[in-house]
Design a protein around this motif. Structure first.
Motif, PDB file in Angstrom:
ATOM      1  N   ARG A 106      11.520  -3.847  -8.406  1.00 62.68           N
ATOM      2  CA  ARG A 106      10.828  -2.749  -7.719  1.00 62.68           C
ATOM      3  C   ARG A 106      10.060  -1.840  -8.694  1.00 62.68           C
ATOM      4  O   ARG A 106       8.965  -1.368  -8.388  1.00 62.68           O
ATOM      5  N   ALA A 107      10.633  -1.633  -9.871  1.00 69.25           N
ATOM      6  CA  ALA A 107      10.010  -0.718 -10.845  1.00 69.25           C
ATOM      7  C   ALA A 107       8.612  -1.169 -11.241  1.00 69.25           C
ATOM      8  O   ALA A 107       7.729  -0.336 -11.497  1.00 69.25           O
ATOM      9  N   THR A 135       5.717   1.738 -10.572  1.00 65.69           N
ATOM     10  CA  THR A 135       5.051   2.385 -11.710  1.00 65.69           C
ATOM     11  C   THR A 135       3.533   2.210 -11.693  1.00 65.69           C
ATOM     12  O   THR A 135       2.826   2.929 -12.410  1.00 65.69           O
ATOM     13  N   ILE A 136       3.033   1.267 -10.887  1.00 63.53           N
ATOM     14  CA  ILE A 136       1.571   1.111 -10.792  1.00 63.53           C
ATOM     15  C   ILE A 136       1.046   1.535  -9.423  1.00 63.53           C
ATOM     16  O   ILE A 136      -0.133   1.336  -9.116  1.00 63.53           O
ATOM     17  N   HIS A 137       1.912   2.129  -8.616  1.00 66.98           N
ATOM     18  CA  HIS A 137       1.479   2.561  -7.278  1.00 66.98           C
ATOM     19  C   HIS A 137       0.389   3.627  -7.408  1.00 66.98           C
ATOM     20  O   HIS A 137       0.580   4.658  -8.056  1.00 66.98           O
ATOM     21  N   GLY A 138      -0.754   3.368  -6.821  1.00 68.83           N
ATOM     22  CA  GLY A 138      -1.867   4.310  -6.886  1.00 68.83           C
ATOM     23  C   GLY A 138      -2.525   4.413  -8.260  1.00 68.83           C
ATOM     24  O   GLY A 138      -3.300   5.336  -8.512  1.00 68.83           O
ATOM     25  N   PRO A 164       0.787  -1.233   0.000  1.00 71.62           N
ATOM     26  CA  PRO A 164       0.000   0.000   0.000  1.00 71.62           C
ATOM     27  C   PRO A 164       0.821   1.287   0.000  1.00 71.62           C
ATOM     28  O   PRO A 164       0.319   2.335  -0.392  1.00 71.62           O
ATOM     29  N   THR A 165       2.082   1.204   0.436  1.00 67.69           N
ATOM     30  CA  THR A 165       2.939   2.399   0.430  1.00 67.69           C
ATOM     31  C   THR A 165       4.189   2.116  -0.390  1.00 67.69           C
ATOM     32  O   THR A 165       4.586   0.958  -0.567  1.00 67.69           O
ATOM     33  N   LEU A 166       4.819   3.179  -0.870  1.00 65.62           N
ATOM     34  CA  LEU A 166       6.061   3.014  -1.626  1.00 65.62           C
ATOM     35  C   LEU A 166       7.136   2.352  -0.761  1.00 65.62           C
ATOM     36  O   LEU A 166       7.948   1.570  -1.249  1.00 65.62           O
ATOM     37  N   GLU A 167       7.090   2.651   0.539  1.00 62.00           N
ATOM     38  CA  GLU A 167       8.087   2.083   1.454  1.00 62.00           C
ATOM     39  C   GLU A 167       7.932   0.570   1.621  1.00 62.00           C
ATOM     40  O   GLU A 167       8.888  -0.130   1.957  1.00 62.00           O
TER      41      GLU A 167
END
Length: 251
Positions: free
Chosen positions: A171-172, A176-179, A153-156
């Protein structure tokens, strides 16, 4: 004896090579073409039967491996470098290349994508509306961002690598699809769209296909009773036949 010719076609792009196989009818006149995009950890061979069926009925096809799209890919790049958007870039490159073929009717190029390749195909069609005559989506994985954003849910919380179904993502892929809301980025394509979806799909819920079919101004969904994520031989045969009918109806 086949009434079509197969050729290995490699397409150079940004320092990487895309591997694919073309299936073209033997006749001299220009023909419509369907570009097939495989799913997660798939290859061009996933659509060999569909391509052979089309080519034997006068419609060309090109099946390719996404760069980094599979542990068995014959295209360049690592799976940890692949994202939905590197795959979209690959598909745009393939589209540009196929348009230039002498025996291709450039006004009648169709995109067909399965699962993750279906999502990539849908995103590509939004940007390349003028170049794409029609779109076919086989259980398109519009669920991918939702599922991964729920998990990370978070970038972290995103890991450097993540293994899924025998393939390692980097990781990419997740950043790139976060949110990212898929349904804010599809539905603008205004030509015919045909979605194939099984009612027993345990990977991509049928609701995703149904929602997408309603978003498109000229969208339609064909629901296959008893089929899951990965159709039976009979189901795939019907998809191939319906793909041919779709192409013929749109030229």
């Amino acid at each position: 004896m086949n009434d079509y010719i197969t050729n290995t076609v490699k397409i150079a792009h940004r320092g990487r090579n895309i591997f694919g196989i073309s299936y073209m009818p033997k006749h001299e006149k220009k023909c419509p073409v369907v570009i097939f995009s495989h799913g997660y950890n798939g290859t061009n061979a996933d659509f060999t039967m569909h391509a052979e069926y089309l080519a034997s009925h006068g419609v060309g096809a090109y099946c390719f491996d996404f760069c980094g799209g599979s542990v068995n890919s014959k295209s360049d790049s690592k799976t940890t470098e692949m994202t939905l958007f590197t795959e979209k870039e690959d598909l745009c490159t393939v589209l540009d290349h196929v348009k230039t073929w002498e025996n291709v009717d450039a006004d009648h190029i169709f995109l067909f994508g399965g699962s993750q390749g279906g999502l990539v195909t849908a995103l590509t069609a939004e940007e390349r509306m003028d170049d794409v005559k029609g779109v076919l989506l086989l259980y398109p994985a519009f669920c991918i961002p939702d599922q991964w954003n729920e998990r990370f849910p978070t970038l972290e919380s995103i890991p450097d690598t993540q293994e899924l179904w025998g393939m390692t993502l980097g990781r990419a892929f997740f950043e790139t699809i976060h949110g990212y809301d898929v349904f804010e980025h599809v539905g603008g394509y205004n030509k015919n769209v045909l979605i194939f979806h099984g009612d027993q799909d345990a990977v991509v819920a049928l609701e995703y296909g149904e929602k997408a079919s309603k978003l498109y101004p000229r969208g339609r969904i064909e629901i296959f009773p008893g089929e899951g994520h990965g159709f039976t031989e009979a189901g795939n045969r019907r998809v191939a036949e319906m793909t041919h009918e779709f192409v013929k109806a749109n030229i």
